[in-house]
Design an enzyme around this catalytic site. Structure first.
Site, mmCIF file in Angstrom:
data_model
loop_
_atom_site.group_PDB
_atom_site.id
_atom_site.type_symbol
_atom_site.label_atom_id
_atom_site.label_comp_id
_atom_site.label_asym_id
_atom_site.label_seq_id
_atom_site.Cartn_x
_atom_site.Cartn_y
_atom_site.Cartn_z
ATOM 1 C CE1 TYR A 119 9.412 -6.778 4.965
ATOM 2 C CE2 TYR A 119 7.918 -6.858 3.094
ATOM 3 C CZ TYR A 119 9.163 -6.577 3.610
ATOM 4 O OH TYR A 119 10.155 -6.104 2.793
ATOM 5 C CB CYS A 120 8.316 -4.632 8.682
ATOM 6 S SG CYS A 120 9.044 -3.126 9.397
ATOM 7 C CB VAL A 121 5.632 -2.715 12.341
ATOM 8 C CG1 VAL A 121 4.739 -2.250 11.205
ATOM 9 C CG2 VAL A 121 4.937 -2.435 13.662
#
Length: 616
Positions: free
Chosen positions: A353-355
């Site tokens: 998720y995301c970074v």
């Protein structure tokens, strides 16, 4: 016949005059003595706020870093000014447009006060702008004049940026961002005497709202240890592990950087492949387990997944040298080792998720070179692997700003959590900063309880080496998609990642724009299923099927231009979660008996563990 109107149905002059008097009366102080007393009390509370701000600075505990972003803003806007002022004809044209807009507003106001006929505004707020909803913004000529003058000015300023053809894209992007920040800050809705609603409340309460607001300001500066810690929600009802992050599970492993949580099964049979979730370390993992109604983790367990989650440490000075390679070794690979020990499985589905997804993508590229094939499919939630179109966070990333940030981080070994939280809030300052400034410190009202905003405020620190690597290799130099990111002495390439990919973007994402996620899809070496959810970075991901909210789009291969893909994509109502589940099952539908945590591993504690409870 209605006596308040003449034969034409219009208000008579006498009625109009009475209405104006009534309208003005609501802005007149009724009890000057009490109002003066409350002003004195407000000043006393302001003194406490000033003391809370100055004390840590006088003790040397806090150094102001406001100058650095302000200097960058001034430099950026100066370059914008140079473009317009360098050509007298261009400058005259810009000034003419502005003053023409002002003259139109003035003429409009004169017509409004000299006739009873309705007069259309010269300019209207953009759709969704909630700042000017009070009726007085339209009925009262003074407030309507302020509103329209403000809108004309901000629209003109935005046009200056948009039509500044001589600026490079990065400078233009920064100028647009800074103009938006200034525009949001100087809005007449943010000040007592230029906001009719605030003005009325202040008069009606004889200034008691200002006393309460200044008291809250002092408390929030003290809570921030000299910096303003803006409260966006009432935090008192919430506690991680009590009514947040409550899906049953056990901590089954712990490294210096991560706790590995295994969740209790709720089905007799489970998918043979376990599921490892790698969340971002910039925020805490329980965004995927806010409460039973919104929990992706609980839902995945109910679908028959054996779910393992990496819960990152909230780093301090001990973790200053932990870089991306360390996060891969002590987080992702440590999680894979733990899963193999707990389940005996060497074929695993992974989510980033995301970074956390960017880290997972880099890890997959490294593992491909090293012959590690344990991850058999990967899902990315709003993840960027190419940073060409990386959104407003790029505003904070250039060589000067990164160097200054590295210098600040290296003195402690980490970046303070409130610094990153402030940057994220600035991306949507019109929604996440100024409404709360007005509500808290001017209206003197406590914000409402809201689990999502509690999570948003539960910030994390970032280790210096990790954050520096991320900013330089991703935002500044875009090395991952170019095959130039160095990990374990190797230049890693996403082209080596040939496993199936489910790549989820969200349409209104301001952190990982859908266009950026789409572009990143082309760098993987295998098949990519690109899906776009409705809403933004959080709500687009955390969208349980039973709520029947938003929509998602599916289409062909993510090739060509994003706009062309979207034009041909098919829109589906509701959540993308079932679509993802079907995709996962198609990769491997085998099921085995459910696995309970602790059968083959130690149990170090109950979910959600210890690391997630450490506050920044």
């Amino acid at each position: 016949m209605n006596k308040s109107k003449d034969g034409s149905g219009k208000e008579s002059p006498e009625t109009s005059s009475a209405n104006e008097t009534s309208s003005l009366d609501q802005y007149l102080v009724k009890d000057p003595e009490r109002f003066a007393l409350n002003l004195a009390r407000m000043i006393e509370e302001a003194g406490k706020a000033a003391a809370a701000w100055s004390a840590p600075r006088e003790k040397g505990e806090l150094r102001d870093q406001v100058a650095e972003p302000v200097v960058d803003m001034v430099k950026t806007l100066s370059r914008l000014s140079e473009y317009w002022l360098s050509d007298p004809g261009r400058a005259l044209e810009a000034q003419t447009r502005l003053f023409s807009g002002y003259l139109n507003v003035w003429a409009n106001t004169v017509r409004r006060v000299s006739t009873q006929e309705p007069v259309a505004d010269v300019i209207e707020p953009e759709r969704g702008d909630k700042r000017f909803q009070d009726p007085e913004w339209g009925k009262n000529a003074f407030f309507d004049f302020l509103k329209q003058t403000y809108l004309v000015t901000t629209r003109w300023a935005n046009d200056l940026v948009e039509h500044a053809e001589g600026l490079d894209e990065h400078t233009k992007h920064k100028a647009s961002f800074y103009v938006k920040q200034v525009a949001n800050a100087v809005s007449p809705s943010n000040f007592i005497f230029t906001n009719p609603e605030l003005f009325r409340e202040t008069v009606a309460s004889n200034g008691e709202n200002l006393v309460r607001g200044m008291k809250m300001l002092a408390e929030d500066i003290e809570a921030g240890k000299g910096d303003l810690k803006l409260r966006q929600a009432d935090h008192s009802p919430f506690e991680v592990g009590r009514n947040l992050a409550t899906t049953p599970g056990k901590v089954v492993a712990r490294s210096e950087l991560a706790e590995i949580i295994q969740y209790e099964p709720t089905t007799e049979k489970v998918l043979k492949r376990p599921l490892l979730i790698c969340p971002p370390w910039i925020n805490k993992f329980y965004i995927l387990d806010l409460n039973p109604e919104k929990s992706f983790i609980r839902w995945a367990v109910d679908q028959g997944h054996t779910v393992f989650v990496i819960s990152w440490v909230n780093p301090d000075e001990r973790h200053g040298t932990k870089d991306w390679e360390a996060y891969i070794r002590e987080g992702i690979e440590y999680g894979l080792d733990t899963i193999e020990q707990a389940t005996g499985e060497r074929e695993i589905n992974a989510i980033g998720y995301c970074v956390g997804g960017t880290l997972l993508a880099a890890a997959l590229a490294l593992m491909a070179q090293q012959g590690d094939k344990r991850i058999r499919s990967s899902t990315f939630f709003t993840t960027q692997v190419d940073f060409t179109h990386a959104g407003d966070l790029k505003v904070f990333v250039d060589e000067d700003q990164v160097t200054a940030l590295e210098h600040a981080m290296n003195s402690k070994g980490f970046l303070e959590g409130n610094k990153m939280a402030r940057a994220f809030n600035m991306l949507r300052s019109g929604e996440l900063i100024w409404p709360y400034v007005v509500n808290n410190y001017m209206r003197g009202k406590e914000p409402m309880p809201f689990d999502l905003l509690y999570w948003n405020a539960d910030s994390t620190r970032m280790s210096a080496a990790n954050h520096s690597f991320y900013l330089r290799n991703c935002y500044l130099e875009n090395r991952l998609s170019k095959g130039r990111m160095m990990l374990a002495g190797r230049a890693v390439s996403l082209a080596d990642v040939k496993i199936p990919i489910y790549n989820l973007a969200s349409r209104e994402d301001h952190i990982a724009p859908a266009r950026s996620v789409f572009l990143g899809s082309r760098f993987f070496g295998g098949d990519v299923e690109f899906v776009m959810a409705g809403s933004g970075h959080i709500a687009g991901v955390v969208n349980p099927p039973h709520r029947m909210k938003y929509q998602f789009w599916t289409g062909g291969k993510p090739a060509g231009e994003f706009e062309a893909w979207l034009a041909e994509a098919t829109e589906h109502p509701g959540s993308w979660w079932p679509h993802w589940q079907k995709w996962i099952v198609e990769k491997d539908s085998r099921r085995v008996s459910a696995r309970k945590p602790g059968k083959k591993t130690s149990i170090l504690g109950e979910a959600p563990g210890d690391y997630v409870k450490v506050r920044a």
